[in-house]
Design an enzyme around this catalytic site. Structure first.
Site, PDB file in Angstrom:
ATOM      1  N   ASP A  43      47.429  37.894  37.640  1.00 24.53           N
ATOM      2  CA  ASP A  43      46.814  39.096  38.220  1.00 24.53           C
ATOM      3  C   ASP A  43      45.491  38.725  38.887  1.00 24.53           C
ATOM      4  OD1 ASP A  43      46.690  42.253  38.137  1.00 24.53           O
ATOM      5  OD2 ASP A  43      44.678  41.527  37.662  1.00 24.53           O
ATOM      6  N   TYR A  48      37.958  40.101  43.327  1.00 19.52           N
ATOM      7  CA  TYR A  48      37.569  39.104  42.323  1.00 19.52           C
ATOM      8  C   TYR A  48      37.007  37.824  42.967  1.00 19.52           C
ATOM      9  CZ  TYR A  48      40.384  42.025  39.148  1.00 19.52           C
ATOM     10  OH  TYR A  48      40.914  43.066  38.435  1.00 19.52           O
ATOM     11  N   LYS A  77      45.214  43.125  44.729  1.00 19.13           N
ATOM     12  CA  LYS A  77      44.827  44.538  44.889  1.00 19.13           C
ATOM     13  C   LYS A  77      43.989  44.746  46.141  1.00 19.13           C
ATOM     14  CE  LYS A  77      44.464  44.498  39.859  1.00 19.13           C
ATOM     15  NZ  LYS A  77      43.750  43.288  39.486  1.00 19.13           N
ATOM     16  N   HIS A 110      43.405  49.369  44.299  1.00 18.07           N
ATOM     17  CA  HIS A 110      42.592  49.011  43.130  1.00 18.07           C
ATOM     18  C   HIS A 110      41.965  50.234  42.449  1.00 18.07           C
ATOM     19  CE1 HIS A 110      40.129  45.329  41.598  1.00 18.07           C
ATOM     20  NE2 HIS A 110      40.316  46.189  40.627  1.00 18.07           N
TER      21      HIS A 110
HETATM   22  P1  NDP Z   1      39.959  41.113  28.578  1.00 18.43           P
HETATM   23  O1  NDP Z   1      40.132  42.304  27.730  1.00 18.43           O
HETATM   24  O2  NDP Z   1      41.142  40.346  28.996  1.00 18.43           O
HETATM   25  O3  NDP Z   1      38.917  40.170  27.835  1.00 18.43           O
HETATM   26  C1  NDP Z   1      38.491  38.951  28.371  1.00 18.43           C
HETATM   27  C2  NDP Z   1      37.526  38.318  27.382  1.00 18.43           C
HETATM   28  O4  NDP Z   1      38.214  37.966  26.187  1.00 18.43           O
HETATM   29  C3  NDP Z   1      36.897  37.042  27.903  1.00 18.43           C
HETATM   30  O5  NDP Z   1      35.562  37.011  27.453  1.00 18.43           O
HETATM   31  C4  NDP Z   1      37.703  35.943  27.234  1.00 18.43           C
HETATM   32  O6  NDP Z   1      36.924  34.779  27.066  1.00 18.43           O
HETATM   33  C5  NDP Z   1      38.024  36.571  25.902  1.00 18.43           C
HETATM   34  N1  NDP Z   1      39.277  36.090  25.300  1.00 18.43           N
HETATM   35  C6  NDP Z   1      40.452  35.824  25.916  1.00 18.43           C
HETATM   36  N2  NDP Z   1      41.389  35.460  25.040  1.00 18.43           N
HETATM   37  C7  NDP Z   1      40.801  35.484  23.813  1.00 18.43           C
HETATM   38  C8  NDP Z   1      41.251  35.200  22.522  1.00 18.43           C
HETATM   39  N3  NDP Z   1      42.517  34.825  22.278  1.00 18.43           N
HETATM   40  N4  NDP Z   1      40.363  35.326  21.488  1.00 18.43           N
HETATM   41  C9  NDP Z   1      39.086  35.707  21.707  1.00 18.43           C
HETATM   42  N5  NDP Z   1      38.602  36.008  22.934  1.00 18.43           N
HETATM   43  C10 NDP Z   1      39.453  35.891  23.980  1.00 18.43           C
HETATM   44  O7  NDP Z   1      39.065  41.563  29.826  1.00 18.43           O
HETATM   45  P2  NDP Z   1      39.214  41.887  31.360  1.00 18.43           P
HETATM   46  O8  NDP Z   1      38.337  43.047  31.619  1.00 18.43           O
HETATM   47  O9  NDP Z   1      39.001  40.656  32.125  1.00 18.43           O
HETATM   48  O10 NDP Z   1      40.707  42.399  31.567  1.00 18.43           O
HETATM   49  C11 NDP Z   1      41.808  41.538  31.784  1.00 18.43           C
HETATM   50  C12 NDP Z   1      42.256  41.533  33.232  1.00 18.43           C
HETATM   51  O11 NDP Z   1      42.644  42.829  33.657  1.00 18.43           O
HETATM   52  C13 NDP Z   1      41.159  41.167  34.245  1.00 18.43           C
HETATM   53  O12 NDP Z   1      40.816  39.794  34.187  1.00 18.43           O
HETATM   54  C14 NDP Z   1      41.785  41.649  35.513  1.00 18.43           C
HETATM   55  O13 NDP Z   1      42.789  40.738  35.938  1.00 18.43           O
HETATM   56  C15 NDP Z   1      42.376  42.977  35.047  1.00 18.43           C
HETATM   57  N6  NDP Z   1      41.432  44.113  35.230  1.00 18.43           N
HETATM   58  C16 NDP Z   1      41.755  45.069  36.151  1.00 18.43           C
HETATM   59  C17 NDP Z   1      40.933  46.134  36.395  1.00 18.43           C
HETATM   60  C18 NDP Z   1      41.324  47.143  37.406  1.00 18.43           C
HETATM   61  O14 NDP Z   1      40.467  47.943  37.811  1.00 18.43           O
HETATM   62  N7  NDP Z   1      42.563  47.174  37.837  1.00 18.43           N
HETATM   63  C19 NDP Z   1      39.658  46.312  35.665  1.00 18.43           C
HETATM   64  C20 NDP Z   1      39.429  45.303  34.649  1.00 18.43           C
HETATM   65  C21 NDP Z   1      40.303  44.263  34.460  1.00 18.43           C
HETATM   66  P3  NDP Z   1      37.472  33.293  27.488  1.00 18.43           P
HETATM   67  O15 NDP Z   1      37.670  33.301  28.967  1.00 18.43           O
HETATM   68  O16 NDP Z   1      36.385  32.409  27.035  1.00 18.43           O
HETATM   69  O17 NDP Z   1      38.748  33.100  26.720  1.00 18.43           O
END
Ligand code: NDP
Length: 317
Positions: A43, A48, A77, A110
């Site tokens: 995604d 981004y 998006k 988006h």
């Molecule tokens: P997430 O809920 O996916 O959380 C990401 C965080 O969790 C990062 O800090 C990551 O750190 C950490 N993390 C990942 N895996 C683990 C694990 N197994 N244990 C502990 N910590 C973990 O956040 P997002 O807001 O990024 O949402 C996910 C995706 O959704 C986005 O990246 C994007 O692609 C999409 N999105 C879409 C939106 C929209 O408006 N359509 C808005 C927001 C998000 P690390 O990298 O160090 O693992």
């Protein structure tokens, strides 16, 4: 891996890699690590700023000769500054160019908000186009055309309430096939899910882990930590899994997709393995009780009542 199936038979893995806030060499490595770990769903979004690096990662993977374009499901998006007439196709072409692809598997609007062309993030009311200046149905018609032209296999929306979806569907020729929204145990959105199901609209859960590393400006002061919720930790212990895996697996059990973001190889692999967890009815019932209607992504950073954008999720309607 559970999949979500579209009406033409195309399938999307229920666990994909999120890439918001992943940039540069980190996102390139994350995409390659993810695909090598078994992910087939990535995604991204024009906003981004990482489509180019993702494109490089994909080309290098395809060059290895074992995984092909048709094996991977890529979502991108449309940014809010490209809603107006004649702007969707060029924006989509730009994403495709950066991703080095000739089609997207899924292209989403988006946000249900329009900005003037070139505005990345609005700072003043003049940065917005009103819904009259850029009606969402006109944006949608351009999305439909992109699908008909084969530039996007599937089209959909993101951050749309059921009210906005109903409005759009009433005027659309092709129904949105996906709504990507924030979803996790503290924000379960049962009514939206029910409505989407009744219209055959799939759901992808964003921020399934609570959206860890946003800038301070976007963070609430005392945000909850999903990974520390007692019920989730207890279920994790029972399944010999991590709390993160339970949070991810829950979406697949509700028939939805989830796109956890990570740039850590360990987390990427751990998150993918959530696919093999079988939650029990009692687990689902316990998680159902956790709903607090809590949003990490409040959307209020795009609310501008003077331009016709207030209550972005229609929660007070
Ligand atoms: P997430 O809920 O996916 O959380 C990401 C965080 O969790 C990062 O800090 C990551 O750190 C950490 N993390 C990942 N895996 C683990 C694990 N197994 N244990 C502990 N910590 C973990 O956040 P997002 O807001 O990024 O949402 C996910 C995706 O959704 C986005 O990246 C994007 O692609 C999409 N999105 C879409 C939106 C929209 O408006 N359509 C808005 C927001 C998000 P690390 O990298 O160090 O693992």
């Amino acid at each position: 891996m559970k999949t979500l199936e579209f009406s033409n038979g195309d399938k999307m893995h229920a666990i994909g890699l999120g890439t918001w806030k992943s940039t540069g060499s980190k996102v390139k490595k994350a995409v390659k690590d993810a695909i090598h770990a078994g992910y087939r769903h990535i995604d991204t979004a024009a906003a981004y700023g990482n489509e180019e690096e993702i494109g490089e990662a994909l080309s290098e993977i395809f060059d290895e000769g074992e995984i092909f374009r048709e094996d991977i499901f890529i979502t991108s998006k449309l940014w809010n500054d490209s809603h107006a007439e004649g702007q969707v196709r060029p924006a989509l072409e730009e994403s495709l160019k950066k991703l080095k692809l000739d089609y997207l598997d899924l292209f989403l609007i988006h946000w249900p908000v329009a900005f003037r062309h070139g505005v990345e993030f609005p700072k003043k009311p003049e940065d917005y186009l009103t819904p009259e200046e850029a009606p969402i149905i006109e944006t949608w018609k351009q999305m439909e055309k992109a699908k008909k032209d084969g530039l996007a296999r599937h089209i959909g929306v993101s951050n749309f309430s059921d009210i906005k979806l109903k409005d759009l569907i009433a005027q659309a020729t092709i129904k949105p096939e996906m709504n990507q929204v924030e979803l996790h145990p503290l924000l379960q959105q049962d009514d939206l899910l029910k409505y989407c199901k009744s219209e055959n609209i799939h759901i992808t859960a964003y921020s399934p882990l609570g959206s860890g590393d946003r800038s301070d400006a976007m963070k609430g002061k005392d945000e909850p930590n999903l990974l520390e919720i007692k019920t989730i930790k207890e279920i994790a212990r029972k399944h010999n899994a991590s709390a993160g895996q339970i949070l991810i697996s829950w979406h697949a059990h509700r028939g939805n997709a989830a796109i956890p973001k990570s740039t850590s190889k360990e987390h990427i692999e751990e998150n993918f393995k959530a696919a093999s967890i079988e939650l029990e009815d009692s687990d689902m019932k316990a998680i159902a009780k956790l709903d607090e209607h809590y949003r990490f992504i409040t959307g209020n950073f795009f609310e501008e009542p003077s331009k016709g954008y207030e209550d972005i999720y229609d929660e007070n309607s």
